[in-house]
Design a protein around this motif. Structure first.
Motif, short mmCIF file in Angstrom:
data_model
loop_
_atom_site.label_atom_id
_atom_site.label_comp_id
_atom_site.label_asym_id
_atom_site.label_seq_id
_atom_site.Cartn_x
_atom_site.Cartn_y
_atom_site.Cartn_z
N ALA A 98 0.82 -1.20 0.00
CA ALA A 98 0.00 0.00 0.00
C ALA A 98 0.86 1.26 0.00
O ALA A 98 0.64 2.19 -0.80
CB ALA A 98 -0.93 -0.01 1.22
N THR A 99 1.83 1.30 0.86
CA THR A 99 2.69 2.48 0.99
C THR A 99 3.44 2.75 -0.31
O THR A 99 3.55 3.90 -0.75
CB THR A 99 3.69 2.28 2.14
N ALA A 100 3.96 1.71 -0.94
CA ALA A 100 4.73 1.86 -2.18
C ALA A 100 3.87 2.44 -3.30
O ALA A 100 4.41 3.04 -4.24
CB ALA A 100 5.30 0.52 -2.61
N ASN A 101 2.56 2.29 -3.19
CA ASN A 101 1.67 2.76 -4.25
C ASN A 101 0.79 3.93 -3.80
O ASN A 101 -0.21 4.24 -4.45
CB ASN A 101 0.80 1.59 -4.73
N GLY A 102 1.18 4.56 -2.72
CA GLY A 102 0.47 5.75 -2.27
C GLY A 102 -0.93 5.49 -1.75
O GLY A 102 -1.80 6.37 -1.80
N MET A 103 -1.17 4.29 -1.22
CA MET A 103 -2.48 3.91 -0.70
C MET A 103 -2.45 3.80 0.81
O MET A 103 -1.39 3.60 1.42
CB MET A 103 -2.93 2.57 -1.29
N GLY A 104 -3.61 3.90 1.43
CA GLY A 104 -3.77 3.49 2.80
C GLY A 104 -3.99 2.00 2.86
O GLY A 104 -4.13 1.33 1.82
N ALA A 105 -4.01 1.44 4.06
CA ALA A 105 -4.23 0.01 4.23
C ALA A 105 -5.29 -0.22 5.30
O ALA A 105 -5.34 0.50 6.30
CB ALA A 105 -2.94 -0.70 4.62
N ILE A 106 -6.12 -1.22 5.06
CA ILE A 106 -7.07 -1.68 6.08
C ILE A 106 -6.65 -3.09 6.47
O ILE A 106 -6.72 -4.02 5.65
CB ILE A 106 -8.52 -1.66 5.56
N LEU A 107 -6.20 -3.24 7.69
CA LEU A 107 -5.78 -4.54 8.20
C LEU A 107 -6.96 -5.22 8.88
O LEU A 107 -7.58 -4.66 9.78
CB LEU A 107 -4.64 -4.39 9.21
N GLU A 108 -7.26 -6.44 8.47
CA GLU A 108 -8.36 -7.21 9.04
C GLU A 108 -7.83 -8.17 10.11
O GLU A 108 -6.86 -8.89 9.89
CB GLU A 108 -9.07 -8.02 7.95
N THR A 109 -8.46 -8.16 11.27
CA THR A 109 -8.10 -9.15 12.28
C THR A 109 -8.41 -10.55 11.75
O THR A 109 -9.35 -10.73 10.96
CB THR A 109 -8.87 -8.91 13.60
N PRO A 110 -7.65 -11.56 12.19
CA PRO A 110 -7.85 -12.93 11.67
C PRO A 110 -8.99 -13.66 12.38
O PRO A 110 -8.86 -14.81 12.79
CB PRO A 110 -6.50 -13.58 11.97
N THR A 111 -10.13 -12.99 12.50
CA THR A 111 -11.19 -13.47 13.38
C THR A 111 -12.50 -13.76 12.65
O THR A 111 -13.57 -13.83 13.27
CB THR A 111 -11.44 -12.44 14.49
N TRP A 112 -12.43 -13.94 11.34
CA TRP A 112 -13.63 -14.17 10.53
C TRP A 112 -14.42 -15.38 11.02
O TRP A 112 -15.65 -15.38 11.01
CB TRP A 112 -13.20 -14.35 9.07
N MET A 113 -13.74 -16.43 11.49
CA MET A 113 -14.42 -17.64 11.95
C MET A 113 -14.54 -17.70 13.47
O MET A 113 -14.97 -18.72 14.02
CB MET A 113 -13.65 -18.87 11.46
N ALA A 114 -14.18 -16.63 14.17
CA ALA A 114 -14.10 -16.67 15.63
C ALA A 114 -15.43 -16.30 16.28
O ALA A 114 -15.50 -15.42 17.15
CB ALA A 114 -12.98 -15.77 16.12
N ASN A 115 -16.51 -16.99 15.88
CA ASN A 115 -17.76 -16.87 16.61
C ASN A 115 -18.13 -18.24 17.18
O ASN A 115 -17.56 -19.26 16.80
CB ASN A 115 -18.87 -16.29 15.73
#
Length: 304
Positions: A58-75
């Motif tokens: 993202a940084t190399a291409n002038g973008m921001g980043a949205i980091l997702e927690t690894p919790t998609w299945m954590a219900n």
């Protein structure tokens, strides 16, 4: 403009880590669950590498980043097969947030942390549907456990009532929420509802509380035709796409990963960005890896 996002930036998102680990690196993820990695030193190091790589692209291409927690299945329903109870999941969800907050501290670029939650049931074809009140009660605990995030990212939602319930739970927790729907090869939700109608129903039931909406788990060719430029698209803020043109049924049956053509995928996404300026978040879902993220970010930089 979605209020979470800086108006001068596009954002890079990634929710395809599971397929990359399983098919490209031979790492077993029982029940397709990534969250147990938070519990071990090696697992946390692995997750940090992915987060740092995403930020670097993202940084190399002038973008921001949205980091997702690894919790998609954590219900609680989806974690039961691995023996996790609600208290253990609370601990894991909280640890996942702490891990990504540390990665963001090390970054000088604009990074948002999204508490990733998935549906209670199957992400393609749920066996039954909850009403909105039940969905709100069900997802409240995980949303509360993910406190400290910038937003909740609810991905692979397949029907409206669950999305409404999640939006209400996030609103009660005073946390912005992004709702992302799974669409099939016809650009509609798995139950046949049009995307624009699903978004309108959610907005009507929640007073428009979602920060914005997204499309996930589909190739651009599956949904490009439904982006008609209507007023409803002002609420559509992003897309995270599959590498493959295959249907969900074909992907479920696949024993080999279809990585598609990363460069061609980047070109397709850049074209969508040019035609639909309301889109601010772009990234990879099933079958994508760093090659695809690089291709997407590079094409977007060239187009913008």
């Amino acid at each position: 403009m979605p209020p979470l996002l800086r108006p001068e930036l596009l954002y890079l998102s990634y929710v395809g880590i599971e397929t990359d680990l399983i098919f490209n690196h031979g790492i077993d993820l029982p029940e397709f669950s990534l969250y147990p990695k938070v519990e071990t030193e090696d697992g946390r190091a692995l997750l940090r590498r992915y987060a740092k790589a995403q930020i670097a692209i993202a940084t190399a291409n002038g973008m921001g980043a949205i980091l997702e927690t690894p919790t998609w299945m954590a219900n609680t329903d989806r974690a039961a097969a691995l023996g996790y109870n609600a208290e253990a999941l609370d601990r894991i969800n909280a640890k996942a947030v702490t891990l990504l907050r540390e990665d963001r501290t090390a970054s000088e670029h604009h990074v948002l942390i999204s508490g990733n939650i998935g549906p209670r049931d199957d992400a393609y074809a749920p066996s039954e549907q909850m009403d909105a009140d039940t969905a709100c009660a069900y997802h409240t605990r995980q949303i509360n456990a993910l406190r400290g995030v910038d937003m909740i990212g609810a991905f692979t939602l397949t029907y409206v009532a669950e999305a409404i319930g999640i939006a209400r739970a996030a609103q009660a927790a005073e946390t912005p929420v992004v709702l992302s729907f799974t669409v099939e090869t016809d650009g509609r939700l798995p139950d046949g509802m049009a995307l624009c109608d699903a978004m309108a129903a959610c907005d009507d039931a929640t007073d428009g509380s979602a920060a914005f909406y997204m499309i996930n788990c589909a190739h651009p060719e599956h949904f490009a035709h439904v982006l008609d430029g209507g007023a409803w698209q002002q609420r559509l803020g992003g897309i995270v796409v599959n590498a493959s043109r295959c249907s969900h049924a074909e992907l479920d049956a696949a024993t080999k990963l279809d990585a598609g053509d990363p460069k061609a995928l980047g070109v397709q996404i850049a074209a969508l960005s040019a035609d639909h300026r309301n889109l601010r978040v772009f990234g990879g879902c099933c079958g994508t890896d760093a090659r695809h993220l690089n291709a997407i970010a590079t094409a977007l930089r060239a187009e913008n």
